[in-house]
Design a protein around this motif. Sequence first.
Motif, PDB file in Angstrom:
ATOM      1  N   THR A   1       5.635   5.400   1.079  1.00 21.25           N
ATOM      2  CA  THR A   1       5.455   4.032   1.453  1.00 21.25           C
ATOM      3  C   THR A   1       4.389   4.395   2.633  1.00 21.25           C
ATOM      4  OG1 THR A   1       7.461   3.935   2.859  1.00 21.25           O
ATOM      5  CG2 THR A   1       7.336   3.061   0.442  1.00 21.25           C
ATOM      6  N   PHE A   2       3.884   3.257   3.330  1.00 19.70           N
ATOM      7  CA  PHE A   2       3.048   3.523   4.428  1.00 19.70           C
ATOM      8  C   PHE A   2       3.964   3.657   5.685  1.00 19.70           C
ATOM      9  CE2 PHE A   2       0.888   1.789   8.464  1.00 19.70           C
ATOM     10  CZ  PHE A   2      -0.268   2.483   8.198  1.00 19.70           C
ATOM     11  N   GLU A   3       5.130   3.194   5.643  1.00 16.09           N
ATOM     12  CA  GLU A   3       5.965   3.493   6.748  1.00 16.09           C
ATOM     13  C   GLU A   3       6.567   5.059   6.680  1.00 16.09           C
ATOM     14  OE1 GLU A   3       9.335   0.808   7.357  1.00 16.09           O
ATOM     15  OE2 GLU A   3       8.151  -0.726   7.184  1.00 16.09           O
ATOM     16  N   GLN A   4       6.764   5.497   5.388  1.00 16.20           N
ATOM     17  CA  GLN A   4       7.152   7.069   5.392  1.00 16.20           C
ATOM     18  C   GLN A   4       6.230   7.799   5.832  1.00 16.20           C
ATOM     19  OE1 GLN A   4       7.961   6.545   1.104  1.00 16.20           O
ATOM     20  NE2 GLN A   4      10.192   6.658   1.532  1.00 16.20           N
ATOM     21  N   ALA A   5       4.747   7.416   5.710  1.00 15.98           N
ATOM     22  CA  ALA A   5       3.635   8.316   5.968  1.00 15.98           C
ATOM     23  C   ALA A   5       3.391   8.181   7.506  1.00 15.98           C
ATOM     24  CB  ALA A   5       2.270   7.701   5.360  1.00 15.98           C
ATOM     25  N   VAL A   6       3.772   7.231   8.147  1.00 17.62           N
ATOM     26  CA  VAL A   6       3.769   6.849   9.458  1.00 17.62           C
ATOM     27  C   VAL A   6       4.820   7.933  10.218  1.00 17.62           C
ATOM     28  CG1 VAL A   6       4.200   5.493  11.579  1.00 17.62           C
ATOM     29  CG2 VAL A   6       2.599   4.785   9.776  1.00 17.62           C
ATOM     30  N   GLN A   7       5.935   7.717   9.669  1.00 11.53           N
ATOM     31  CA  GLN A   7       7.200   8.527  10.196  1.00 11.53           C
ATOM     32  C   GLN A   7       6.875   9.914  10.078  1.00 11.53           C
ATOM     33  OE1 GLN A   7      10.554   6.875   8.074  1.00 11.53           O
ATOM     34  NE2 GLN A   7      10.730   5.319   9.443  1.00 11.53           N
ATOM     35  N   ALA A   8       6.271  10.415   8.955  1.00 13.72           N
ATOM     36  CA  ALA A   8       6.072  11.800   8.708  1.00 13.72           C
ATOM     37  C   ALA A   8       5.018  12.326   9.764  1.00 13.72           C
ATOM     38  CB  ALA A   8       5.641  12.070   7.245  1.00 13.72           C
ATOM     39  N   SER A   9       3.936  11.486   9.921  1.00 12.80           N
ATOM     40  CA  SER A   9       2.940  11.865  11.121  1.00 12.80           C
ATOM     41  C   SER A   9       3.627  11.778  12.368  1.00 12.80           C
ATOM     42  CB  SER A   9       1.707  11.045  11.105  1.00 12.80           C
ATOM     43  OG  SER A   9       1.296  10.877   9.768  1.00 12.80           O
ATOM     44  N   GLN A  10       4.548  10.880  12.751  1.00 11.36           N
ATOM     45  CA  GLN A  10       5.158  10.998  14.054  1.00 11.36           C
ATOM     46  C   GLN A  10       5.973  12.474  14.226  1.00 11.36           C
ATOM     47  OE1 GLN A  10       7.161   7.333  13.901  1.00 11.36           O
ATOM     48  NE2 GLN A  10       5.481   6.300  14.756  1.00 11.36           N
ATOM     49  N   ALA A  11       6.670  12.555  13.137  1.00 13.64           N
ATOM     50  CA  ALA A  11       7.689  13.941  13.201  1.00 13.64           C
ATOM     51  C   ALA A  11       6.738  15.244  13.338  1.00 13.64           C
ATOM     52  CB  ALA A  11       8.363  13.979  11.845  1.00 13.64           C
ATOM     53  N   LYS A  12       5.536  15.219  12.774  1.00 10.91           N
ATOM     54  CA  LYS A  12       4.549  16.353  12.961  1.00 10.91           C
ATOM     55  C   LYS A  12       4.199  16.548  14.300  1.00 10.91           C
ATOM     56  CE  LYS A  12       3.018  16.745   8.157  1.00 10.91           C
ATOM     57  NZ  LYS A  12       1.899  16.552   7.187  1.00 10.91           N
ATOM     58  N   ALA A  13       3.920  15.105  14.781  1.00 13.96           N
ATOM     59  CA  ALA A  13       3.218  15.320  16.404  1.00 13.96           C
ATOM     60  C   ALA A  13       4.509  15.703  17.177  1.00 13.96           C
ATOM     61  CB  ALA A  13       2.923  13.645  16.704  1.00 13.96           C
ATOM     62  N   ARG A  14       5.580  15.193  17.262  1.00 12.84           N
ATOM     63  CA  ARG A  14       6.974  15.660  17.950  1.00 12.84           C
ATOM     64  C   ARG A  14       6.810  17.164  17.968  1.00 12.84           C
ATOM     65  NH1 ARG A  14       8.850  10.566  16.321  1.00 12.84           N
ATOM     66  NH2 ARG A  14       9.904  11.595  14.618  1.00 12.84           N
ATOM     67  N   ALA A  15       6.783  17.565  16.580  1.00 15.19           N
ATOM     68  CA  ALA A  15       7.009  19.177  16.396  1.00 15.19           C
ATOM     69  C   ALA A  15       5.757  19.776  17.045  1.00 15.19           C
ATOM     70  CB  ALA A  15       6.981  19.402  15.081  1.00 15.19           C
ATOM     71  N   ILE A  16       4.656  19.227  17.401  1.00 18.30           N
ATOM     72  CA  ILE A  16       3.557  20.025  17.988  1.00 18.30           C
ATOM     73  C   ILE A  16       3.702  19.887  19.581  1.00 18.30           C
ATOM     74  CG2 ILE A  16       1.172  20.018  18.191  1.00 18.30           C
ATOM     75  CD1 ILE A  16       1.039  19.428  15.226  1.00 18.30           C
ATOM     76  N   PHE A  17       3.827  18.509  20.037  1.00 21.30           N
ATOM     77  CA  PHE A  17       3.645  18.350  21.375  1.00 21.30           C
ATOM     78  C   PHE A  17       4.884  17.815  22.075  1.00 21.30           C
ATOM     79  CE2 PHE A  17      -0.083  16.533  19.432  1.00 21.30           C
ATOM     80  CZ  PHE A  17      -1.280  17.132  20.156  1.00 21.30           C
TER      81      PHE A  17
ATOM     82  N   THR B   1       0.679  -1.119  -0.169  1.00 26.91           N
ATOM     83  CA  THR B   1      -0.297  -0.156   0.165  1.00 26.91           C
ATOM     84  C   THR B   1       0.899   1.368   0.178  1.00 26.91           C
ATOM     85  OG1 THR B   1      -1.713  -1.231   1.043  1.00 26.91           O
ATOM     86  CG2 THR B   1      -1.516   1.316   1.402  1.00 26.91           C
ATOM     87  N   LEU B   2       0.883   2.305  -0.787  1.00 26.21           N
ATOM     88  CA  LEU B   2       1.204   3.455  -0.780  1.00 26.21           C
ATOM     89  C   LEU B   2       0.250   4.588  -0.593  1.00 26.21           C
ATOM     90  CD1 LEU B   2       3.355   3.229  -4.201  1.00 26.21           C
ATOM     91  CD2 LEU B   2       3.917   2.782  -1.816  1.00 26.21           C
ATOM     92  N   VAL B   3       0.877   5.775   0.076  1.00 29.51           N
ATOM     93  CA  VAL B   3      -0.056   6.731   0.460  1.00 29.51           C
ATOM     94  C   VAL B   3       0.287   7.605  -0.446  1.00 29.51           C
ATOM     95  CG1 VAL B   3      -0.424   8.517   2.183  1.00 29.51           C
ATOM     96  CG2 VAL B   3       0.085   5.819   2.949  1.00 29.51           C
ATOM     97  N   VAL B   4      -1.044   8.394  -1.024  1.00 28.59           N
ATOM     98  CA  VAL B   4      -0.845   9.381  -2.021  1.00 28.59           C
ATOM     99  C   VAL B   4      -1.312  10.678  -1.396  1.00 28.59           C
ATOM    100  CG1 VAL B   4      -1.537  10.265  -4.398  1.00 28.59           C
ATOM    101  CG2 VAL B   4      -1.263   7.626  -3.948  1.00 28.59           C
ATOM    102  N   ASP B   5      -0.430  11.923  -1.564  1.00 32.85           N
ATOM    103  CA  ASP B   5      -0.602  12.978  -0.899  1.00 32.85           C
ATOM    104  C   ASP B   5      -0.437  14.137  -1.838  1.00 32.85           C
ATOM    105  OD1 ASP B   5      -0.727  14.892   1.082  1.00 32.85           O
ATOM    106  OD2 ASP B   5       1.318  14.925   1.498  1.00 32.85           O
ATOM    107  N   ARG B   6      -1.554  14.966  -2.034  1.00 32.53           N
ATOM    108  CA  ARG B   6      -1.240  16.164  -2.942  1.00 32.53           C
ATOM    109  C   ARG B   6      -0.643  17.293  -2.242  1.00 32.53           C
ATOM    110  NH1 ARG B   6      -7.128  18.227  -5.022  1.00 32.53           N
ATOM    111  NH2 ARG B   6      -7.442  16.147  -5.182  1.00 32.53           N
ATOM    112  N   SER B   7       0.204  17.610  -2.823  1.00 28.39           N
ATOM    113  CA  SER B   7       1.418  18.604  -2.286  1.00 28.39           C
ATOM    114  C   SER B   7       0.490  20.101  -2.280  1.00 28.39           C
ATOM    115  CB  SER B   7       2.634  18.602  -2.957  1.00 28.39           C
ATOM    116  OG  SER B   7       2.539  19.095  -4.371  1.00 28.39           O
ATOM    117  N   GLU B   8       1.202  20.911  -1.534  1.00 27.56           N
ATOM    118  CA  GLU B   8       0.740  22.421  -1.737  1.00 27.56           C
ATOM    119  C   GLU B   8       0.841  23.183  -2.908  1.00 27.56           C
ATOM    120  OE1 GLU B   8       2.135  24.435   1.688  1.00 27.56           O
ATOM    121  OE2 GLU B   8       1.535  22.959   2.999  1.00 27.56           O
ATOM    122  N   SER B   9       1.918  22.412  -3.818  1.00 25.57           N
ATOM    123  CA  SER B   9       2.538  23.058  -5.074  1.00 25.57           C
ATOM    124  C   SER B   9       1.385  22.659  -6.173  1.00 25.57           C
ATOM    125  CB  SER B   9       3.959  23.040  -5.383  1.00 25.57           C
ATOM    126  OG  SER B   9       4.098  21.565  -5.516  1.00 25.57           O
TER     127      SER B   9
END
Length: 81
Positions: free
Chosen positions: A45-61, A30-38
């Motif tokens: 990959t699913f793993e990359q999407a999870v890691q990106a979400s975790q990084a965002k959460a760490r930046a916030i919390f 399974t791949l995650v498809v994301d529409r960029s701001e541009s």
Amino acid sequence: MTYHAKVIAGGKVVIPAEIRRELGIKDGDTLVVDRSESGGVRFMTFEQAVQASQAKARAIFGANYTVDTFLQERRADWGEE
């Protein structure tokens, strides 16, 4: 390096073999498809999407924020402690 991917019948995208090998993408993954701001499209990959979400959460919390911390805060909000 720039690659070209072809869209075939049914909107299926053929990802170049070299990229699939580098990322460890296999048939049926399974791949995650994301529409960029541009206005572009990004495949992850699913793993990359999870890691990106975790990084965002760490930046916030913060890096030390845990599920237990969250639950403790919610219980305090609800007056359960």
